[in-house]
Motif scaffolding. Sequence first.
Motif, PDB file in Angstrom:
ATOM      1  N   THR A  44       0.824  -1.207   0.000  1.00  0.00           N
ATOM      2  CA  THR A  44       0.000   0.000   0.000  1.00  0.00           C
ATOM      3  C   THR A  44       0.858   1.257   0.000  1.00  0.00           C
ATOM      4  O   THR A  44       0.486   2.266  -0.609  1.00  0.00           O
ATOM      5  CB  THR A  44      -0.963  -0.025   1.202  1.00  0.00           C
ATOM      6  N   THR A  45       2.011   1.216   0.642  1.00  0.00           N
ATOM      7  CA  THR A  45       2.920   2.354   0.600  1.00  0.00           C
ATOM      8  C   THR A  45       3.378   2.620  -0.827  1.00  0.00           C
ATOM      9  O   THR A  45       3.397   3.769  -1.284  1.00  0.00           O
ATOM     10  CB  THR A  45       4.133   2.106   1.504  1.00  0.00           C
ATOM     11  N   LEU A  46       3.714   1.558  -1.544  1.00  0.00           N
ATOM     12  CA  LEU A  46       4.104   1.743  -2.946  1.00  0.00           C
ATOM     13  C   LEU A  46       2.921   2.210  -3.791  1.00  0.00           C
ATOM     14  O   LEU A  46       3.091   2.996  -4.724  1.00  0.00           O
ATOM     15  CB  LEU A  46       4.672   0.440  -3.504  1.00  0.00           C
ATOM     16  N   GLY A  47       1.713   1.742  -3.460  1.00  0.00           N
ATOM     17  CA  GLY A  47       0.534   2.170  -4.196  1.00  0.00           C
ATOM     18  C   GLY A  47       0.252   3.646  -4.035  1.00  0.00           C
ATOM     19  O   GLY A  47       0.040   4.370  -5.021  1.00  0.00           O
ATOM     20  N   VAL A  48       0.251   4.110  -2.815  1.00  0.00           N
ATOM     21  CA  VAL A  48       0.013   5.537  -2.580  1.00  0.00           C
ATOM     22  C   VAL A  48       1.172   6.361  -3.135  1.00  0.00           C
ATOM     23  O   VAL A  48       0.969   7.444  -3.702  1.00  0.00           O
ATOM     24  CB  VAL A  48      -0.209   5.809  -1.077  1.00  0.00           C
ATOM     25  N   GLY A  49       2.377   5.845  -3.014  1.00  0.00           N
ATOM     26  CA  GLY A  49       3.529   6.542  -3.587  1.00  0.00           C
ATOM     27  C   GLY A  49       3.413   6.685  -5.094  1.00  0.00           C
ATOM     28  O   GLY A  49       3.713   7.743  -5.655  1.00  0.00           O
ATOM     29  N   GLY A  50       2.949   5.635  -5.773  1.00  0.00           N
ATOM     30  CA  GLY A  50       2.749   5.713  -7.226  1.00  0.00           C
ATOM     31  C   GLY A  50       1.704   6.736  -7.607  1.00  0.00           C
ATOM     32  O   GLY A  50       1.852   7.472  -8.586  1.00  0.00           O
ATOM     33  N   MET A  51       0.636   6.800  -6.822  1.00  0.00           N
ATOM     34  CA  MET A  51      -0.421   7.766  -7.121  1.00  0.00           C
ATOM     35  C   MET A  51       0.045   9.203  -6.876  1.00  0.00           C
ATOM     36  O   MET A  51      -0.298  10.114  -7.638  1.00  0.00           O
ATOM     37  CB  MET A  51      -1.657   7.460  -6.288  1.00  0.00           C
ATOM     38  N   VAL A  52       0.827   9.412  -5.833  1.00  0.00           N
ATOM     39  CA  VAL A  52       1.340  10.758  -5.567  1.00  0.00           C
ATOM     40  C   VAL A  52       2.347  11.170  -6.645  1.00  0.00           C
ATOM     41  O   VAL A  52       2.376  12.320  -7.074  1.00  0.00           O
ATOM     42  CB  VAL A  52       1.952  10.835  -4.147  1.00  0.00           C
ATOM     43  N   ILE A  53       3.153  10.221  -7.110  1.00  0.00           N
ATOM     44  CA  ILE A  53       4.105  10.534  -8.186  1.00  0.00           C
ATOM     45  C   ILE A  53       3.352  10.870  -9.476  1.00  0.00           C
ATOM     46  O   ILE A  53       3.740  11.779 -10.216  1.00  0.00           O
ATOM     47  CB  ILE A  53       5.100   9.375  -8.378  1.00  0.00           C
ATOM     48  N   ALA A  54       2.246  10.150  -9.746  1.00  0.00           N
ATOM     49  CA  ALA A  54       1.423  10.487 -10.917  1.00  0.00           C
ATOM     50  C   ALA A  54       0.859  11.892 -10.786  1.00  0.00           C
ATOM     51  O   ALA A  54       0.839  12.661 -11.755  1.00  0.00           O
ATOM     52  CB  ALA A  54       0.288   9.471 -11.066  1.00  0.00           C
ATOM     53  N   SER A  55       0.417  12.257  -9.590  1.00  0.00           N
ATOM     54  CA  SER A  55      -0.086  13.612  -9.363  1.00  0.00           C
ATOM     55  C   SER A  55       1.021  14.639  -9.547  1.00  0.00           C
ATOM     56  O   SER A  55       0.804  15.712 -10.120  1.00  0.00           O
ATOM     57  CB  SER A  55      -0.670  13.698  -7.950  1.00  0.00           C
ATOM     58  N   LEU A  56       2.209  14.315  -9.072  1.00  0.00           N
ATOM     59  CA  LEU A  56       3.347  15.219  -9.215  1.00  0.00           C
ATOM     60  C   LEU A  56       3.665  15.458 -10.685  1.00  0.00           C
ATOM     61  O   LEU A  56       3.885  16.598 -11.109  1.00  0.00           O
ATOM     62  CB  LEU A  56       4.562  14.619  -8.492  1.00  0.00           C
ATOM     63  N   PHE A  58       1.572  15.019 -13.285  1.00  0.00           N
ATOM     64  CA  PHE A  58       0.456  15.700 -13.950  1.00  0.00           C
ATOM     65  C   PHE A  58       0.463  17.190 -13.677  1.00  0.00           C
ATOM     66  O   PHE A  58       0.406  18.010 -14.596  1.00  0.00           O
ATOM     67  CB  PHE A  58      -0.869  15.079 -13.501  1.00  0.00           C
ATOM     68  N   PHE A  59       0.515  17.564 -12.405  1.00  0.00           N
ATOM     69  CA  PHE A  59       0.454  18.989 -12.087  1.00  0.00           C
ATOM     70  C   PHE A  59       1.762  19.704 -12.414  1.00  0.00           C
ATOM     71  O   PHE A  59       1.757  20.908 -12.667  1.00  0.00           O
ATOM     72  CB  PHE A  59       0.059  19.197 -10.629  1.00  0.00           C
ATOM     73  N   GLY A  60       2.876  18.981 -12.439  1.00  0.00           N
ATOM     74  CA  GLY A  60       4.135  19.584 -12.859  1.00  0.00           C
ATOM     75  C   GLY A  60       4.150  19.907 -14.342  1.00  0.00           C
ATOM     76  O   GLY A  60       4.801  20.857 -14.784  1.00  0.00           O
ATOM     77  N   SER A  61       3.423  19.102 -15.125  1.00  0.00           N
ATOM     78  CA  SER A  61       3.378  19.349 -16.573  1.00  0.00           C
ATOM     79  C   SER A  61       2.386  20.442 -16.947  1.00  0.00           C
ATOM     80  O   SER A  61       2.371  20.882 -18.099  1.00  0.00           O
ATOM     81  CB  SER A  61       2.998  18.065 -17.304  1.00  0.00           C
ATOM     82  N   GLN A  62       1.597  20.911 -16.011  1.00  0.00           N
ATOM     83  CA  GLN A  62       0.624  21.961 -16.291  1.00  0.00           C
ATOM     84  C   GLN A  62       1.261  23.347 -16.318  1.00  0.00           C
ATOM     85  O   GLN A  62       0.573  24.334 -16.526  1.00  0.00           O
ATOM     86  CB  GLN A  62      -0.494  21.953 -15.231  1.00  0.00           C
ATOM     87  N   GLY A  65       5.226  23.925 -12.302  1.00  0.00           N
ATOM     88  CA  GLY A  65       6.446  23.407 -11.712  1.00  0.00           C
ATOM     89  C   GLY A  65       6.155  22.319 -10.690  1.00  0.00           C
ATOM     90  O   GLY A  65       5.005  21.934 -10.465  1.00  0.00           O
ATOM     91  N   LEU A  66       7.210  21.818 -10.082  1.00  0.00           N
ATOM     92  CA  LEU A  66       7.050  20.760  -9.083  1.00  0.00           C
ATOM     93  C   LEU A  66       6.467  21.314  -7.796  1.00  0.00           C
ATOM     94  O   LEU A  66       6.808  22.407  -7.358  1.00  0.00           O
ATOM     95  CB  LEU A  66       8.393  20.096  -8.784  1.00  0.00           C
ATOM     96  N   SER A  67       5.599  20.551  -7.200  1.00  0.00           N
ATOM     97  CA  SER A  67       4.946  20.973  -5.967  1.00  0.00           C
ATOM     98  C   SER A  67       5.721  20.432  -4.761  1.00  0.00           C
ATOM     99  O   SER A  67       6.002  19.235  -4.678  1.00  0.00           O
ATOM    100  CB  SER A  67       3.510  20.445  -5.933  1.00  0.00           C
TER     101      SER A  67
END
Length: 110
Positions: A44-56, A58-62, A65-67
């Motif tokens: 689950t730690t890797l799962g949430v980490g993967g989702m946060v990296i996907a968010s990073l 996505f919003f970094g490409s908008q 910049g990096l949050s």
Amino acid sequence: MSFWIEALVCLFLIVGSLFALVGAIGLYRLPDFFTRLHGPTKATTLGVGGMVIASLIFFGSQGEGLSLHELLITLFLFITAPVSAHMLAKAAMQQRTRYIEKTQGKPWEQ
């Protein structure tokens, strides 16, 4: 947004979701406390980490910049999950929590 950024975000979301699903199934299906502890702490730690990296990504490409918030969430997640699992396992060992015979490494029986 470019196709490759969308594909990368989708990849991290799918991999993160699969890890979270495996962790949840492990929490439900494994027989005793010590084996059940692996589900939420590792998968689950890797799962949430993967989702946060996907968010990073996505919003970094908008263009914003990096949050810093997403970086800190990932950092604290990967630091605190193993520490909390270790503390839970130590507390269970002191309480002499029941385990199944297949559980290896019974440290309190010497």
